[in-house]
Motif scaffolding. Sequence first.
Motif, PDB file in Angstrom:
ATOM      1  N   GLY A  67       1.001  -0.865  -0.160  1.00 11.06           N
ATOM      2  CA  GLY A  67       0.120   0.041   0.139  1.00 11.06           C
ATOM      3  C   GLY A  67       1.121   1.045  -0.241  1.00 11.06           C
ATOM      4  O   GLY A  67       0.100   2.378   0.500  1.00 11.06           O
ATOM      5  N   GLN A  68       2.299   1.152  -0.274  1.00 16.05           N
ATOM      6  CA  GLN A  68       2.993   2.352  -0.452  1.00 16.05           C
ATOM      7  C   GLN A  68       3.879   2.057  -1.759  1.00 16.05           C
ATOM      8  O   GLN A  68       3.953   1.202  -2.211  1.00 16.05           O
ATOM      9  CB  GLN A  68       4.068   2.353   0.904  1.00 16.05           C
ATOM     10  CG  GLN A  68       5.242   3.109   0.566  1.00 16.05           C
ATOM     11  CD  GLN A  68       6.065   3.480   1.920  1.00 16.05           C
ATOM     12  OE1 GLN A  68       5.786   1.963   2.871  1.00 16.05           O
ATOM     13  NE2 GLN A  68       7.060   4.452   1.688  1.00 16.05           N
ATOM     14  N   ALA A  69       3.727   2.978  -2.046  1.00 14.41           N
ATOM     15  CA  ALA A  69       4.512   3.141  -4.017  1.00 14.41           C
ATOM     16  C   ALA A  69       5.570   2.665  -3.989  1.00 14.41           C
ATOM     17  O   ALA A  69       6.627   3.377  -2.906  1.00 14.41           O
ATOM     18  CB  ALA A  69       4.449   4.270  -4.379  1.00 14.41           C
ATOM     19  N   CYS A  70       5.909   1.768  -4.540  1.00 15.57           N
ATOM     20  CA  CYS A  70       7.551   1.041  -4.887  1.00 15.57           C
ATOM     21  C   CYS A  70       7.439   1.723  -6.269  1.00 15.57           C
ATOM     22  O   CYS A  70       6.972   0.700  -6.962  1.00 15.57           O
ATOM     23  CB  CYS A  70       7.755   0.018  -4.317  1.00 15.57           C
ATOM     24  SG  CYS A  70       9.000  -0.630  -4.695  1.00 15.57           S
ATOM     25  N   TYR A  71       8.831   2.110  -6.403  1.00 14.39           N
ATOM     26  CA  TYR A  71       9.125   1.823  -7.812  1.00 14.39           C
ATOM     27  C   TYR A  71      10.674   0.824  -8.414  1.00 14.39           C
ATOM     28  O   TYR A  71      11.378   0.836  -7.303  1.00 14.39           O
ATOM     29  CB  TYR A  71       9.047   3.338  -8.443  1.00 14.39           C
ATOM     30  CG  TYR A  71       7.864   4.349  -8.169  1.00 14.39           C
ATOM     31  CD1 TYR A  71       6.802   4.034  -9.105  1.00 14.39           C
ATOM     32  CD2 TYR A  71       7.891   5.296  -7.078  1.00 14.39           C
ATOM     33  CE1 TYR A  71       5.854   5.081  -8.864  1.00 14.39           C
ATOM     34  CE2 TYR A  71       7.013   5.792  -7.154  1.00 14.39           C
ATOM     35  CZ  TYR A  71       5.854   5.916  -8.200  1.00 14.39           C
ATOM     36  OH  TYR A  71       4.725   6.643  -7.557  1.00 14.39           O
ATOM     37  N   TRP A  72      11.275   1.390  -9.849  1.00 16.12           N
ATOM     38  CA  TRP A  72      12.569   1.034 -10.157  1.00 16.12           C
ATOM     39  C   TRP A  72      13.343   2.351 -10.481  1.00 16.12           C
ATOM     40  O   TRP A  72      12.628   2.993 -11.481  1.00 16.12           O
ATOM     41  CB  TRP A  72      12.164  -0.125 -11.424  1.00 16.12           C
ATOM     42  CG  TRP A  72      13.729  -0.320 -11.818  1.00 16.12           C
ATOM     43  CD1 TRP A  72      14.237   0.419 -12.405  1.00 16.12           C
ATOM     44  CD2 TRP A  72      14.356  -2.069 -10.495  1.00 16.12           C
ATOM     45  NE1 TRP A  72      15.505  -0.436 -12.572  1.00 16.12           N
ATOM     46  CE2 TRP A  72      16.035  -1.914 -11.475  1.00 16.12           C
ATOM     47  CE3 TRP A  72      14.362  -2.026  -9.362  1.00 16.12           C
ATOM     48  CZ2 TRP A  72      16.373  -2.327 -11.328  1.00 16.12           C
ATOM     49  CZ3 TRP A  72      14.761  -3.115  -9.387  1.00 16.12           C
ATOM     50  CH2 TRP A  72      16.566  -2.672  -9.777  1.00 16.12           C
ATOM     51  N   SER A  73      14.185   2.343  -9.618  1.00 18.15           N
ATOM     52  CA  SER A  73      14.979   3.746 -10.273  1.00 18.15           C
ATOM     53  C   SER A  73      15.802   3.149 -10.886  1.00 18.15           C
ATOM     54  O   SER A  73      17.184   2.149 -10.954  1.00 18.15           O
ATOM     55  CB  SER A  73      16.013   3.696  -8.937  1.00 18.15           C
ATOM     56  OG  SER A  73      17.054   4.819  -8.557  1.00 18.15           O
ATOM     57  N   ARG A  74      16.167   3.826 -12.474  1.00 17.99           N
ATOM     58  CA  ARG A  74      17.060   3.166 -13.612  1.00 17.99           C
ATOM     59  C   ARG A  74      18.230   3.874 -12.762  1.00 17.99           C
ATOM     60  O   ARG A  74      19.526   2.959 -13.478  1.00 17.99           O
ATOM     61  CB  ARG A  74      16.304   4.202 -14.794  1.00 17.99           C
ATOM     62  CG  ARG A  74      14.906   3.482 -14.891  1.00 17.99           C
ATOM     63  CD  ARG A  74      14.397   3.801 -16.207  1.00 17.99           C
ATOM     64  NE  ARG A  74      14.410   5.500 -16.458  1.00 17.99           N
ATOM     65  CZ  ARG A  74      14.233   6.215 -17.309  1.00 17.99           C
ATOM     66  NH1 ARG A  74      14.422   5.548 -18.540  1.00 17.99           N
ATOM     67  NH2 ARG A  74      14.602   8.020 -17.024  1.00 17.99           N
TER      68      ARG A  74
END
Length: 149
Positions: A67-74
Amino acid sequence: MASNNTFWLQLEKAEIGTRKTFDEVLDQLAFNDQGLITAIAQQADTGEVLMLAWMNRESLEITLKEGQACYWSRSRNQLWRKGESSGQVQWLKGLRVDCDGDALLLLVDQQGPACHTGRRSCFYFDLNGERLKVLNEPLVDPTSLYGKG
């Protein structure tokens, strides 16, 4: 890893309330050749567009589970939980998939500024036919968020 257009075309004609399983949808998302998909974060209650980032399959699964935004750091080549270093967390309120499965829209409750510059939104430039104009100042000094400008 291109999506199956037939999947999305069939959903165009689907009745309201039609459901697909999470795994079915995940398998049809149009992740690029690096395994990433565009993700736009939007403030859930106001509609304000906050930022654009990238997600891979794992970050999408984590976002939906926690429920918390998790992204991929390029740039760091690793998972990035929004707010892990700045404290400016994005709580997930909803998630939308676009009509052909190649972009995500995260409806979030943004805590503080979303942009690494200390601004509420990363979209603080206005570009018209003649000039680029800065629309607003940082809400906080970025050095207070990250220790550098």
